[in-house]
Design an enzyme around this catalytic site. Structure first.
Site, short mmCIF file in Angstrom:
data_model
loop_
_atom_site.label_atom_id
_atom_site.label_comp_id
_atom_site.label_asym_id
_atom_site.label_seq_id
_atom_site.Cartn_x
_atom_site.Cartn_y
_atom_site.Cartn_z
N ASP A 382 -35.27 27.11 -9.14
CA ASP A 382 -36.11 26.19 -9.93
C ASP A 382 -37.46 25.93 -9.26
OD1 ASP A 382 -36.63 24.59 -12.11
OD2 ASP A 382 -35.85 22.78 -11.15
N HIS A 399 -43.17 32.63 -12.73
CA HIS A 399 -41.95 33.43 -12.90
C HIS A 399 -42.10 34.79 -12.21
CE1 HIS A 399 -40.43 30.31 -15.38
NE2 HIS A 399 -41.37 30.45 -16.31
N LEU A 491 -22.57 43.80 -1.87
CA LEU A 491 -22.83 42.50 -2.49
C LEU A 491 -22.62 42.59 -4.00
CD1 LEU A 491 -24.23 39.61 -2.24
CD2 LEU A 491 -26.34 40.81 -2.81
C1 IPE Z 1 -37.11 27.92 -13.04
O1 IPE Z 1 -38.36 27.43 -12.93
C2 IPE Z 1 -37.08 29.17 -13.87
C3 IPE Z 1 -36.50 28.98 -15.19
C4 IPE Z 1 -35.96 27.90 -15.65
C5 IPE Z 1 -36.52 30.12 -16.06
P1 IPE Z 1 -38.95 26.43 -14.01
O2 IPE Z 1 -39.69 27.25 -15.02
O3 IPE Z 1 -37.93 25.54 -14.53
O4 IPE Z 1 -39.97 25.66 -13.13
P2 IPE Z 1 -40.28 24.11 -13.22
O5 IPE Z 1 -38.99 23.40 -12.98
O6 IPE Z 1 -40.83 23.87 -14.59
O7 IPE Z 1 -41.29 23.90 -12.14
C1 IPE Z 2 -32.31 25.38 -14.60
O1 IPE Z 2 -33.62 25.03 -14.48
C2 IPE Z 2 -32.22 26.75 -15.16
C3 IPE Z 2 -32.74 27.82 -14.32
C4 IPE Z 2 -33.22 27.73 -13.13
C5 IPE Z 2 -32.66 29.10 -14.91
P1 IPE Z 2 -34.35 24.11 -15.55
O2 IPE Z 2 -35.71 23.88 -15.02
O3 IPE Z 2 -34.24 24.70 -16.89
O4 IPE Z 2 -33.44 22.82 -15.50
P2 IPE Z 2 -33.77 21.34 -15.93
O5 IPE Z 2 -34.32 21.41 -17.31
O6 IPE Z 2 -34.78 20.83 -14.96
O7 IPE Z 2 -32.45 20.65 -15.83
MG MG Z 3 -37.23 23.69 -13.90
#
Ligand code: IPE
Ligand code: IPE
Ligand code: MG
Length: 617
Positions: A382, A399, A491
């Site tokens: 995240d 990403h 792995l």
């Molecule tokens: C995690 O990073 C990747 C996905 C959920 C696909 P985020 O895109 O959620 O990044 P933040 O949490 O908005 O910074």
């Molecule tokens: C969780 O991240 C999903 C992934 C990392 C793929 P999100 O950014 O979507 O989660 P929330 O919305 O903060 O819970």
């Molecule tokens: Mg996120």
């Protein structure tokens, strides 16, 4: 699947089919007489060794039949090498091994040194099959010559999944390449594997007499113990009430396995016809086993000619009709993988596995004591979006940077010898984001698969997630990687994409309900273990360490079943800023935790501090 009756099938296509057959014959041989002879040899082998399978191959479109003969001739040649009378097990195992090695060489060279391998390699090159998916099954055949024992039906079925499913999968890939998908929907995979187990069980029952003559009784202990005395009686050639009851119950079980009514839903009608006909032939075979009684011990039961004709004649008519809707010519052969252009090779050469690239700053992996090593680390990756926004960049750049970190985790995991790594890449809730971001994430995943940065590492790759919503070509790309890497032992990397823990549990519940409906599961006996066997990845171990980057302290629908006792670890930095040293740090922290799983706190002997890393983290 040497279960179906000896066929009287002949190729009897009417006029419009003749044109395809001529075309198929011309292009499959490339006017090369030795290749034509190789396919002819495969056709003969299939017909002589496995007439039931031969009849089924005749229900394939003409363009695919030579490939079908090549695949089944290869399977039969290997079976014969493994079963050769008069040879010691070690010698038979060595022959199977030598054949497999020769195939690997032939695959790399793009031609074959014996007719069956020649046809098989040509088939792979024309249709883009990845034969490396068969090597695990071939290794199983090699090991089988020393005799197999199974504790229960689950072990017996795992043996089928390893040894038979990869061969049938290749037929599925052929249909896919021909534009007539035979692969079951993802949520039907369990039914498909049951079906194949049912075919194998039918085979085992059919061959009971000849197997017993060689001292083999290929049924699990669980079944033998349920009928005391039956094993002894069978081994002595006595058709006692216990032996009859064992065979009767096993025949009933095979019947429930081959009766999978929803299996062909959504398939091309030609492919569905093939599977339905296979199921009918198997049922007829099981009827013949039932009717055989004591004679099962002396001769191989077969359904009557009339019974076979009743099944095969209409099936041939349906096949003609169905394939006339999807004419398909044989593609020209391609060059072997090493020379092929394009992102994914048509045939995986015999890949030499490499170690992961070293850390850019020269960091060395820590030595971790075995009792402090988690078996399974799962990561919520995240913070990509915030990382990008903090830099004034579009979220898609976050990403992109996150994918570099994901590769780092794989390298770091391999370096410390971690067995299971599961990465949360896209949740069932992430569809709420705008289309541009979703597209960027999914395209990034696809790009990573194509770039193949972990292709030659000792990584078994797979996907976990909801069937049906992701782009089909992405799902296929994952399926391809999964097949290609299924025999790897380092792995296991599971990428969770369109994954939701509740969805996973719901689908497991649906699979369990189907199993109960089919009589495979007794509702009163359902316990956690039985339930877990119906999860999409039943072999996934419990999560020991669940790590989330990006500062949030929640699990966001990630692995609720597997992570109930995971150690939770949250770090503030965004995902793109981590590298393999952070994974090692997380594992070191895990090593300091005291896990109790509900037990009382022990009084004495605090654990020693973790072993120092060989270089600073
Ligand atoms: C995690 O990073 C990747 C996905 C959920 C696909 P985020 O895109 O959620 O990044 P933040 O949490 O908005 O910074
Ligand atoms: C969780 O991240 C999903 C992934 C990392 C793929 P999100 O950014 O979507 O989660 P929330 O919305 O903060 O819970
Ligand atoms: Mg996120």
């Amino acid at each position: 699947m040497r279960t179906t009756p000896r066929s009287t099938t002949q190729d009897t296509e009417a006029a419009p089919r003749a044109r395809w057959r001529r075309l198929a014959a011309r292009s499959r041989s490339g006017e090369d007489p030795s290749l034509r002879a190789a396919y002819r040899a495969c056709r003969l082998t299939t017909r002589q060794h496995d007439p039931g399978m031969y009849a089924l191959v005749q229900l394939m479109p003409p363009a695919l039949r030579p490939a079908g003969w090549a695949l089944w001739a290869a399977a039969n040649v290997l079976d014969d090498l493994a079963d050769q009378d008069g040879a010691e097990p070690a010698e038979r195992a060595a022959r199977v091994e030598a054949w497999t090695k020769a195939l690997r060489r032939d695959v790399a060279a793009g031609s074959g040194s014996d007719p069956v391998r020649r046809a098989l390699v040509d088939t792979a090159l024309r249709w883009g099959l990845d034969l490396s998916g068969l090597y695990g099954a071939m290794a199983g055949t090699r090991d089988d010559v020393r005799g197999r024992r199974f504790a229960d039906w689950a072990e017996w079925r795992a043996w089928c999944d390893e040894g038979v499913v990869p061969w049938v999968d290749q037929v599925g890939h052929l249909f896919e390449r021909a534009g007539a998908p035979m692969a079951p929907r993802f949520d039907r995979r369990g039914d498909y594997e049951h079906f194949i187990s049912g075919a194998q069980l039918t085979d085992t029952l059919t061959d009971l007499g000849s197997d017993l003559a060689q001292g083999l009784l290929l049924l699990p202990r669980e079944a033998l113990d349920a009928w005391p005395g039956a094993e002894d009686d069978l081994r002595r050639g006595r058709w006692s009430p216990a032996a009859a009851a064992l065979v009767g119950a096993t025949t009933d079980l095979a019947r429930t396995w081959v009766a999978r009514p929803g299996l062909t839903r959504g398939m091309h009608p030609g492919a569905a016809n093939l599977l339905d006909t296979a199921a009918r032939l198997l049922r007829a075979q099981l009827d013949a086993v039932d009717a055989a009684g004591a004679s099962l011990l002396d001769r191989t039961p077969r359904p009557s000619l009339a019974a076979r004709a009743r099944i095969l004649a209409p099936a041939r008519v349906r096949a003609r009709l169905a394939w006339s809707l999807t004419p398909r010519a044989v593609p020209a052969p391609r060059r072997p993988a090493a020379d092929a252009s394009g992102p994914r090779p048509a045939v995986a050469a015999d890949t030499v596995l490499r170690p992961p690239p070293p850390h850019s700053g020269g960091a060395r992996p820590p030595r971790i004591a075995a009792d402090r090593m988690p078996r399974h680390v799962a990561i919520v990756m995240d913070g990509n979006g915030r990382w990008a926004q903090q830099r004034g960049l579009p979220r898609s750049e976050g990403h992109r940077a996150g994918s570099v970190a994901a590769h780092e985790m794989v390298y770091g995991a391999l370096e410390i010898g971690l067995r299971h790594l599961t990465l949360y890449a896209f949740s069932t809730e992430n569809w709420k984001r705008d289309t541009g971001e979703i597209t960027a994430i999914l395209e990034g995943v696809r790009r990573d698969l194509d770039a193949g940065r972990i292709r030659d590492l000792d990584v078994r790759q797979r996907w976990s997630g909801r069937p049906g919503r992701l782009p089909e070509e992405l799902v296929q790309a994952f399926a391809h990687e999964e097949r290609r890497t299924r025999a790897r032992t380092g792995l296991t990397l599971t990428v969770c994409l369109d994954y939701g823990g509740r969805d996973e549990i719901t689908r497991a519940a649906a699979a369990l309900a189907r199993a109960a409906q089919a009589g495979d599961v007794v509702p009163d006996l359902v316990d956690e273990e039985v339930f877990a066997r119906h999860l999409p990845h039943p072999d996934m171990p419990d999560v020991d360490l669940l790590w989330r980057t990006g500062g949030e302290q929640r699990t966001s629908n990630f692995l609720p079943w597997q992570a109930t006792y995971a150690e939770l670890y949250f770090t503030p930095g965004p995902w793109p800023d981590v590298d393999r040293r952070d994974l090692w740090q997380a594992v070191a922290e895990y090593g300091r935790r005291r896990r109790r799983h509900g037990a009382a706190v022990p009084l004495a002997s605090p654990r020693k501090p973790p072993t120092a890393p060989s270089a600073p983290l």
